[in-house]
Design a protein around this motif. Structure first.
Motif, PDB file in Angstrom:
ATOM      1  N   TRP A 129      -5.716   3.801   8.841  1.00 52.12           N
ATOM      2  CA  TRP A 129      -5.729   4.938   7.924  1.00 52.12           C
ATOM      3  C   TRP A 129      -6.086   6.227   8.645  1.00 52.12           C
ATOM      4  O   TRP A 129      -5.662   7.307   8.243  1.00 52.12           O
ATOM      5  CB  TRP A 129      -6.665   4.652   6.757  1.00 52.12           C
ATOM      6  CG  TRP A 129      -6.044   3.671   5.814  1.00 52.12           C
ATOM      7  CD1 TRP A 129      -6.119   2.303   5.877  1.00 52.12           C
ATOM      8  CD2 TRP A 129      -5.194   3.971   4.713  1.00 52.12           C
ATOM      9  NE1 TRP A 129      -5.376   1.737   4.874  1.00 52.12           N
ATOM     10  CE2 TRP A 129      -4.799   2.737   4.132  1.00 52.12           C
ATOM     11  CE3 TRP A 129      -4.736   5.156   4.142  1.00 52.12           C
ATOM     12  CZ2 TRP A 129      -3.973   2.665   3.021  1.00 52.12           C
ATOM     13  CZ3 TRP A 129      -3.912   5.068   3.025  1.00 52.12           C
ATOM     14  CH2 TRP A 129      -3.537   3.848   2.487  1.00 52.12           C
ATOM     15  N   SER A 130      -6.836   6.128   9.727  1.00 50.19           N
ATOM     16  CA  SER A 130      -7.073   7.317  10.557  1.00 50.19           C
ATOM     17  C   SER A 130      -5.759   7.829  11.116  1.00 50.19           C
ATOM     18  O   SER A 130      -5.495   9.036  11.140  1.00 50.19           O
ATOM     19  CB  SER A 130      -8.028   6.971  11.711  1.00 50.19           C
ATOM     20  OG  SER A 130      -9.301   6.605  11.240  1.00 50.19           O
ATOM     21  N   ASN A 151     -10.478  -4.265  15.494  1.00 53.65           N
ATOM     22  CA  ASN A 151     -10.261  -2.999  14.816  1.00 53.65           C
ATOM     23  C   ASN A 151     -11.527  -2.181  14.813  1.00 53.65           C
ATOM     24  O   ASN A 151     -12.567  -2.614  15.314  1.00 53.65           O
ATOM     25  CB  ASN A 151      -9.769  -3.257  13.386  1.00 53.65           C
ATOM     26  CG  ASN A 151      -8.812  -2.208  12.891  1.00 53.65           C
ATOM     27  OD1 ASN A 151      -8.913  -1.047  13.252  1.00 53.65           O
ATOM     28  ND2 ASN A 151      -7.872  -2.602  12.050  1.00 53.65           N
ATOM     29  N   SER A 152     -11.474  -1.003  14.217  1.00 56.61           N
ATOM     30  CA  SER A 152     -12.659  -0.150  14.126  1.00 56.61           C
ATOM     31  C   SER A 152     -12.569   0.716  12.878  1.00 56.61           C
ATOM     32  O   SER A 152     -11.491   1.016  12.382  1.00 56.61           O
ATOM     33  CB  SER A 152     -12.801   0.729  15.370  1.00 56.61           C
ATOM     34  OG  SER A 152     -11.687   1.586  15.521  1.00 56.61           O
ATOM     35  N   ASP A 153     -13.738   1.083  12.374  1.00 53.85           N
ATOM     36  CA  ASP A 153     -13.863   2.132  11.372  1.00 53.85           C
ATOM     37  C   ASP A 153     -14.271   3.400  12.103  1.00 53.85           C
ATOM     38  O   ASP A 153     -14.921   3.347  13.154  1.00 53.85           O
ATOM     39  CB  ASP A 153     -14.919   1.781  10.331  1.00 53.85           C
ATOM     40  CG  ASP A 153     -14.511   0.587   9.482  1.00 53.85           C
ATOM     41  OD1 ASP A 153     -13.364   0.547   9.030  1.00 53.85           O
ATOM     42  OD2 ASP A 153     -15.359  -0.305   9.272  1.00 53.85           O
ATOM     43  N   CYS A 154     -13.913   4.539  11.544  1.00 56.64           N
ATOM     44  CA  CYS A 154     -14.097   5.803  12.254  1.00 56.64           C
ATOM     45  C   CYS A 154     -14.817   6.842  11.406  1.00 56.64           C
ATOM     46  O   CYS A 154     -14.743   6.824  10.180  1.00 56.64           O
ATOM     47  CB  CYS A 154     -12.738   6.387  12.648  1.00 56.64           C
ATOM     48  SG  CYS A 154     -11.692   5.275  13.621  1.00 56.64           S
ATOM     49  N   ALA A 162       0.847  -1.182   0.000  1.00 58.71           N
ATOM     50  CA  ALA A 162       0.000   0.000   0.000  1.00 58.71           C
ATOM     51  C   ALA A 162       0.881   1.229   0.000  1.00 58.71           C
ATOM     52  O   ALA A 162       1.545   1.530   0.975  1.00 58.71           O
ATOM     53  CB  ALA A 162      -0.897   0.000   1.249  1.00 58.71           C
ATOM     54  N   GLY A 163       0.878   1.960  -1.103  1.00 62.49           N
ATOM     55  CA  GLY A 163       1.817   3.054  -1.245  1.00 62.49           C
ATOM     56  C   GLY A 163       1.234   4.419  -0.997  1.00 62.49           C
ATOM     57  O   GLY A 163       1.861   5.425  -1.312  1.00 62.49           O
ATOM     58  N   CYS A 164       0.017   4.455  -0.515  1.00 61.15           N
ATOM     59  CA  CYS A 164      -0.634   5.756  -0.349  1.00 61.15           C
ATOM     60  C   CYS A 164      -0.410   6.273   1.049  1.00 61.15           C
ATOM     61  O   CYS A 164      -1.188   5.999   1.947  1.00 61.15           O
ATOM     62  CB  CYS A 164      -2.133   5.641  -0.627  1.00 61.15           C
ATOM     63  SG  CYS A 164      -2.508   5.131  -2.308  1.00 61.15           S
ATOM     64  N   GLY A 165       0.661   6.978   1.249  1.00 60.56           N
ATOM     65  CA  GLY A 165       0.918   7.583   2.536  1.00 60.56           C
ATOM     66  C   GLY A 165       0.565   9.042   2.521  1.00 60.56           C
ATOM     67  O   GLY A 165       0.126   9.579   1.511  1.00 60.56           O
ATOM     68  N   PHE A 166       0.770   9.705   3.632  1.00 60.09           N
ATOM     69  CA  PHE A 166       0.443  11.120   3.731  1.00 60.09           C
ATOM     70  C   PHE A 166       1.607  11.834   4.378  1.00 60.09           C
ATOM     71  O   PHE A 166       1.926  11.598   5.541  1.00 60.09           O
ATOM     72  CB  PHE A 166      -0.827  11.322   4.567  1.00 60.09           C
ATOM     73  CG  PHE A 166      -2.023  10.640   3.992  1.00 60.09           C
ATOM     74  CD1 PHE A 166      -2.763  11.246   2.998  1.00 60.09           C
ATOM     75  CD2 PHE A 166      -2.385   9.379   4.417  1.00 60.09           C
ATOM     76  CE1 PHE A 166      -3.857  10.617   2.444  1.00 60.09           C
ATOM     77  CE2 PHE A 166      -3.482   8.736   3.872  1.00 60.09           C
ATOM     78  CZ  PHE A 166      -4.214   9.356   2.884  1.00 60.09           C
ATOM     79  N   ASP A 224     -13.801   1.668  -2.866  1.00 56.63           N
ATOM     80  CA  ASP A 224     -13.797   0.216  -2.743  1.00 56.63           C
ATOM     81  C   ASP A 224     -12.573  -0.303  -2.003  1.00 56.63           C
ATOM     82  O   ASP A 224     -12.381  -1.510  -1.880  1.00 56.63           O
ATOM     83  CB  ASP A 224     -13.911  -0.451  -4.111  1.00 56.63           C
ATOM     84  CG  ASP A 224     -12.785  -0.056  -5.062  1.00 56.63           C
ATOM     85  OD1 ASP A 224     -11.839   0.628  -4.620  1.00 56.63           O
ATOM     86  OD2 ASP A 224     -12.859  -0.428  -6.241  1.00 56.63           O
ATOM     87  N   SER A 225     -11.743   0.611  -1.501  1.00 59.67           N
ATOM     88  CA  SER A 225     -10.583   0.231  -0.701  1.00 59.67           C
ATOM     89  C   SER A 225     -10.061   1.477  -0.008  1.00 59.67           C
ATOM     90  O   SER A 225     -10.341   2.609  -0.424  1.00 59.67           O
ATOM     91  CB  SER A 225      -9.475  -0.371  -1.583  1.00 59.67           C
ATOM     92  OG  SER A 225      -8.917   0.617  -2.425  1.00 59.67           O
ATOM     93  N   MET A 226      -9.277   1.276   1.036  1.00 57.79           N
ATOM     94  CA  MET A 226      -8.666   2.412   1.714  1.00 57.79           C
ATOM     95  C   MET A 226      -7.664   3.113   0.801  1.00 57.79           C
ATOM     96  O   MET A 226      -7.521   4.337   0.830  1.00 57.79           O
ATOM     97  CB  MET A 226      -7.972   1.948   2.993  1.00 57.79           C
ATOM     98  CG  MET A 226      -8.909   1.590   4.133  1.00 57.79           C
ATOM     99  SD  MET A 226      -9.749   3.037   4.853  1.00 57.79           S
ATOM    100  CE  MET A 226     -11.353   2.935   4.060  1.00 57.79           C
ATOM    101  N   GLU A 227      -6.975   2.332  -0.025  1.00 56.04           N
ATOM    102  CA  GLU A 227      -6.039   2.941  -0.969  1.00 56.04           C
ATOM    103  C   GLU A 227      -6.777   3.830  -1.964  1.00 56.04           C
ATOM    104  O   GLU A 227      -6.287   4.902  -2.349  1.00 56.04           O
ATOM    105  CB  GLU A 227      -5.252   1.846  -1.702  1.00 56.04           C
ATOM    106  CG  GLU A 227      -4.249   1.108  -0.829  1.00 56.04           C
ATOM    107  CD  GLU A 227      -4.873   0.049   0.066  1.00 56.04           C
ATOM    108  OE1 GLU A 227      -4.154  -0.496   0.919  1.00 56.04           O
ATOM    109  OE2 GLU A 227      -6.084  -0.243  -0.074  1.00 56.04           O
ATOM    110  N   GLY A 228      -7.976   3.380  -2.377  1.00 57.59           N
ATOM    111  CA  GLY A 228      -8.780   4.191  -3.274  1.00 57.59           C
ATOM    112  C   GLY A 228      -9.236   5.478  -2.616  1.00 57.59           C
ATOM    113  O   GLY A 228      -9.249   6.548  -3.248  1.00 57.59           O
ATOM    114  N   MET A 229      -9.614   5.393  -1.348  1.00 57.88           N
ATOM    115  CA  MET A 229      -9.992   6.591  -0.597  1.00 57.88           C
ATOM    116  C   MET A 229      -8.815   7.554  -0.526  1.00 57.88           C
ATOM    117  O   MET A 229      -8.958   8.770  -0.764  1.00 57.88           O
ATOM    118  CB  MET A 229     -10.433   6.208   0.814  1.00 57.88           C
ATOM    119  CG  MET A 229     -10.779   7.397   1.713  1.00 57.88           C
ATOM    120  SD  MET A 229     -10.696   7.023   3.479  1.00 57.88           S
ATOM    121  CE  MET A 229      -8.915   6.856   3.713  1.00 57.88           C
TER     122      MET A 229
END
Length: 342
Positions: A110-111, A283-286, A27-31, A86-91
């Motif tokens: 991802w949070s 885990n949790s979604d936020c 997963a290459g989508c960092g911030f 459809d994925s966290m990477e897509g978000m």
């Protein structure tokens, strides 16, 4: 801590090199941390809880009952403009490209990334009338690993990862991650399209800590996952439909997806779900508000509306952290162990 409830830690679950051995894309989508002082100041400014425009909503598809949107729109006189990922990477890709949303639903990991990169507004829980429905019920959410002090998030769901399967085809399982290697299911097994979940499963199967970075441990995980690869039909996070339509006899799955599946299944007794005795990630979604949200006040109203017991009961087929409302779908007796969520 119970062996069934391994909380994902601040460190990466496992190093990316292990994923390469299993054929998983990293997963290459960092911030990157923001270096805009003005932007940082805006992100830290308390949000006024009031209507300031329509709500631009970004979430998984079919994650919230349409009746909740209808009620919110009617009560506040706004529209909910929906988009889905459809994925966290897509978000992450959409956020990185500059798209503006008022409310998003990242996973815990991802949070953490979004907050570290200065991409989220702070949320003052004292301005939410219904926040105590969550924070008074679980001390854990007062200071979770992914968002110290829950400064940028409010938990939406909580869930475990386990194994869902077709009882009508496989009978009973043994209650272990070893079941994914079941000879009878060979060629009809899916694992989640989520690098950390798959790597974590490999570590737990071997009795290792989820956060291990020991090179010998990682080599063992690599070999374990290599041995599973020829048995797989594929990688998919659509465990709900794969089991229902018969594409899968067995799948690594989130517990709330399994709960939601009961609403569609003609005979719930056909399906089973187990939390492996070696342990499972919890885990949790936020709820989170992006730093560039145009209508953060409306987003705060929406979070508060979603925390109402009536909204939780209407919307959630998965385990909610709101102690004042139980999920509407009962846990079936046919499951080996009660799933704790999603």
């Amino acid at each position: 801590m119970s062996p069934e409830a391994h909380l994902l830690s601040r460190r990466s679950l496992l190093r990316a090199g292990t994923a390469a051995a299993f054929g998983l894309a990293a997963a290459g989508c960092g911030f990157a941390s923001g270096d805009d002082p003005a932007g940082r100041a805006t992100a830290e400014t308390p949000i006024d809880v009031k209507v300031d425009g329509d709500l631009v909503y970004f979430n998984w598809a079919d994650f919230v009952d349409p009746a909740v949107f209808e009620g919110f729109q009617k009560e506040y006189g706004v529209k909910v403009v929906q988009s889905n990922f459809d994925s966290m990477e897509g978000m992450a890709a959409k956020l990185n490209s500059g798209n503006q949303y008022d409310i998003i639903f990242p996973t815990a990991k991802w949070s953490q990334r979004l907050a570290a990169g200065g991409r989220l507004r702070t949320i003052d829980h004292t301005r939410l009338k219904n926040a105590e429905a969550v924070f008074a019920g679980y001390d854990y959410f007062a200071d979770p690993w992914y968002d110290p002090g829950s400064r940028h998030t409010v938990p939406f769901t909580m869930y475990k990862t386990g194994i869902g399967w077709r009882r009508d085809r496989l009978g009973d399982l043994t209650g272990s991650w070893d079941d994914l290697w079941n000879e009878q299911a060979k060629g009809k097994v899916f694992v989640l399209d989520d690098r950390d979940e798959v790597l974590g499963m490999g570590a737990l199967k071997l009795g290792l800590d989820l956060t291990t970075d020991d090179q010998d441990d990682l080599a063992r995980v690599t070999e374990t996952l290599r041995s599973l690869r020829p048995r797989l039909r594929g990688f998919s996070s659509d465990s709900y439909n794969n089991l229902l339509n018969g594409n899968a006899d067995m799948t690594q799955a989130w517990s709330g997806d399994m709960a939601a599946m009961l609403a569609q299944a003609e005979d719930p007794a056909v399906f089973g779900f187990e939390v492996a005795r070696e342990g499972a990630p919890l885990n949790s979604d936020c709820y989170a508000i992006p730093a560039n949200a145009q209508h953060p006040g409306t987003a705060m109203l929406f979070i508060d509306y979603m925390l109402r017991p009536s909204s939780v009961r209407t919307s959630s087929t998965s385990a909610t952290p709101c102690r004042s409302a139980a999920p509407r779908t009962p846990t079936p007796r046919s499951w080996n162990r009660s799933p704790s969520a999603r």
